[in-house]
Design an enzyme around this catalytic site. Sequence first.
Site, mmCIF file in Angstrom:
data_model
loop_
_atom_site.group_PDB
_atom_site.id
_atom_site.type_symbol
_atom_site.label_atom_id
_atom_site.label_comp_id
_atom_site.label_asym_id
_atom_site.label_seq_id
_atom_site.Cartn_x
_atom_site.Cartn_y
_atom_site.Cartn_z
ATOM 1 N N MET A 270 0.502 -2.591 4.475
ATOM 2 C CA MET A 270 1.028 -1.854 3.094
ATOM 3 C C MET A 270 -0.174 -1.726 2.292
ATOM 4 O O MET A 270 -0.887 -2.613 2.233
ATOM 5 C CB MET A 270 2.118 -2.837 2.891
ATOM 6 C CG MET A 270 3.059 -1.970 1.769
ATOM 7 S SD MET A 270 4.098 -0.641 2.619
ATOM 8 C CE MET A 270 3.570 0.677 1.483
ATOM 9 N N SER B 62 6.937 3.700 8.468
ATOM 10 C CA SER B 62 5.444 3.512 8.810
ATOM 11 C C SER B 62 4.809 3.086 7.580
ATOM 12 O O SER B 62 5.532 3.087 6.729
ATOM 13 C CB SER B 62 4.984 4.867 9.117
ATOM 14 O OG SER B 62 4.985 5.478 7.932
ATOM 15 N N ASP B 63 3.580 2.267 8.043
ATOM 16 C CA ASP B 63 2.722 1.941 6.712
ATOM 17 C C ASP B 63 2.404 3.204 6.034
ATOM 18 O O ASP B 63 2.484 4.401 6.864
ATOM 19 C CB ASP B 63 1.677 0.910 7.286
ATOM 20 C CG ASP B 63 1.215 0.151 6.246
ATOM 21 O OD1 ASP B 63 1.478 0.289 5.155
ATOM 22 O OD2 ASP B 63 0.478 -0.725 6.601
ATOM 23 N N CYS B 64 1.990 3.083 4.941
ATOM 24 C CA CYS B 64 1.664 4.244 4.114
ATOM 25 C C CYS B 64 0.519 5.172 4.843
ATOM 26 O O CYS B 64 -0.535 4.590 4.818
ATOM 27 C CB CYS B 64 1.562 4.019 2.814
ATOM 28 S SG CYS B 64 3.040 3.245 1.915
ATOM 29 N N SER C 164 0.626 6.068 7.853
ATOM 30 C CA SER C 164 -0.259 5.807 9.156
ATOM 31 C C SER C 164 0.061 6.963 10.394
ATOM 32 O O SER C 164 -0.568 6.735 11.289
ATOM 33 C CB SER C 164 0.467 4.525 9.603
ATOM 34 O OG SER C 164 1.654 4.469 9.611
#
Length: 786
Positions: free
Chosen positions: A1, A303-305, A307
């Site tokens: 993150m 998802s992570d930002c 990704s």
Amino acid sequence: MANPHNHKPYLLFSSKRPLHLVVLCLFFVSFCSNNGVEARQPFACDPRNGITKGLRFCQTTLPIQVRAQDLIGRLTLAEKIRLLVNNAIAVPRLGIQGYEWWSEALHGVSNTGPGVKFGGAFPGATSFPQVITTAASFNQSLWQEIGRVVSDEARAMYNGGQAGLTYWSPNVNIFRDPRWGRGQETPGEDPVVAGKYAASYVKGLQGSGPGNRLKVAACCKHYTAYDLDNWNGVDRYHFNARVRKQDLEDTYDVPFKACVMEGDVASVMCSYNQVNGIPTCADSNLLKNTIRGQWHLNGYIVSDCDSVGVLYDTQHYTRTPEEAAADTIKAGLDLDCGPFLAIYTQGAIAKGLLSENDVNNALANTITVQMRLGMFDGEPSAQPYGNLGPKDVCTPAHQQLALEAAHQGIVLLQNRGLTLPLSTTRHRTVAVIGPNSDVTQTMIGNYAGVPCGYVTPLQGIGRYAKTIHQVGCAGVACGDTQHFGDAEVAARHADATVLVMGLDQSLEAEFKDRTGLLLPGNQQELILRVARASRGPTILVLMSGGPIDVSFAKNEPRIGAILWVGYPGQAGGAAIADIVFGAKNPGGKLPMTWYPQSYISKVPMTNMDLRPNPSSGYPGRTYRFYKGPIIFPFGFGLSYTSFSHKLVEGPTQVSVPLASFRSSTNSTMLSKAVRVTHTKCDSLSLGVHIDVENNGPVDGTNTLLVFSSPPEGKWAGEKQLLGFHKIHLVAGSKQRVKIDIHACKHLSVVDEFGIRRIPMGQHTLHIGDDLKHSISFQADLGEIKS
């Protein structure tokens, strides 16, 4: 993150991005900025809103799954696609306002994500110690109580229209390498501790509402084998973590499994990196098969930002962006932090790479969580937690808990000649020296919000004694020495000296891994000069997330005591002072190994192996596998009193019943280790009874750690933690503790194929620092029938 100052979506606007993507993203961000938290009134399904009257998804008497399917069936494809991203659009024709999914609550409600806004009736929120500090308490009930308080404050802010209800916390990655800048966010290097922390904090955040309802929705991140940000030219966006099945099963995946199966978390976040050549957010084995299939996640995968954009633009995993959108959704991704799926999902469907039903399945997971939160039940004041408001944020009780958490997380590393605690009668004047001696923001670490207030170390010590303050050098980089003389003068004129040194976010942070383990700049010189000038005892206080090689201080006779305080939160200065002057007895234990500087020369951060490789000189990682020199071991921490442990009752021999004839066919394997899946695990719960006694002069809390060493074998490590217990004992008292040991869960090891087995032979329990007990295991073939 990513944090706001180093957030991957901002990189969308760099010169490395395709122009068409920049234009689309600019449009997307501009559009969604008008549909965030501020525009959420009236709440969805408000009975006063004529639009929603009679719609089935608003009927709270129906099962949530029925309501979610009804809502999905009313959406157009274009609307569905714009709900696949964190900045979800409004659907005015259905009375639904836009929603920002991204909020953070790592150790208090945070404004790191765009879903939380401080100000007005909510100027701040309680800021607890950074996770690595509260992990040092080894106190599950504390972790859960912090989660409960954080969710109270989060709900209050939601009711006031200044926050969401989906929080992408906690971070439960293993603190594998001491240089990792984000290690501070984690519960440390041990998978058992990380798993128990994950489940406890999630339970506190999410509550235990009726009918599987949620107070807030937590999220365990970053799945999996994610623990490198930017080291030696390798960053997290390009890193391919090559991980053995053995290490995934017995270490990297353990906290996530506990988070889902024991904590019943509402969300899991996949990471930026690849694992064995596949981006985690596009790996169906990790997402669909493991998280949802084996562990039975009841929630959504996010998802992570950016990704999803990273796996296409940076990792070049797919040929086209439409393929990236299709691959991630079909792998099990439900929500994209970032605009990628909003832009390319339509094209993926048009090209036949994805079906609308795939999108429906993703939305079913996200919308179901929103409904479990009550977000489609109308005005929150009539719902559970609807009475929470500004009066419930930064309450005296919450702030007291932040102080208590800091007390419990502080670790006494050295106390030569009983230097501590100081006396208010003998130490009336204290020199408080160092770049972290009067800091505020440094104390709360990263992913923090706006605290209710601060008590700095200088202010805390000032409550007990007259202070003489000198910073010694400007900032933790400590590049100058011109004020060292002033610091020495202060130490000469005081009855005691407290040096508050260490690190801050300029040296260890997201996207910033450390280059070494020594104190930065001229800090070591400042410490030694002040210690040798000090008229009274010298105490070194270290503020940091990661371990520091302070062997010089450990070996310096003029430094009487060393405290590690992590990043102790808004009340950190008060907690430090309470420990220094004996109002509180330290009981914290290190949640990570402290290595010497020489360790990192042998260990590239890119090597994910945990076990040593003697042929290459690779020494292994964490206390479970590393045998080399250390500064302080995992689980180390002193007290102002002393404790002893005595075995009262415990098994010495255990027969392992087998579940099938098939498991007994390989006699050679049976003599070494039996598959957990081939045993009757229900009958292998063992009880060990221990008497714990406080033999010292003051009351104290004993953090009882219980380890096991398995029989010699190529799969096993040196030892592994089975569990831990917090016991508060008044001076001279004794308490009996029962340690529950489940052989399949606690005494098993993982072989090179990722299969968990119970080794036959002698297992040794290490109970505290002074007690060992051996249990011998052998396979029982008596009940096997062909």
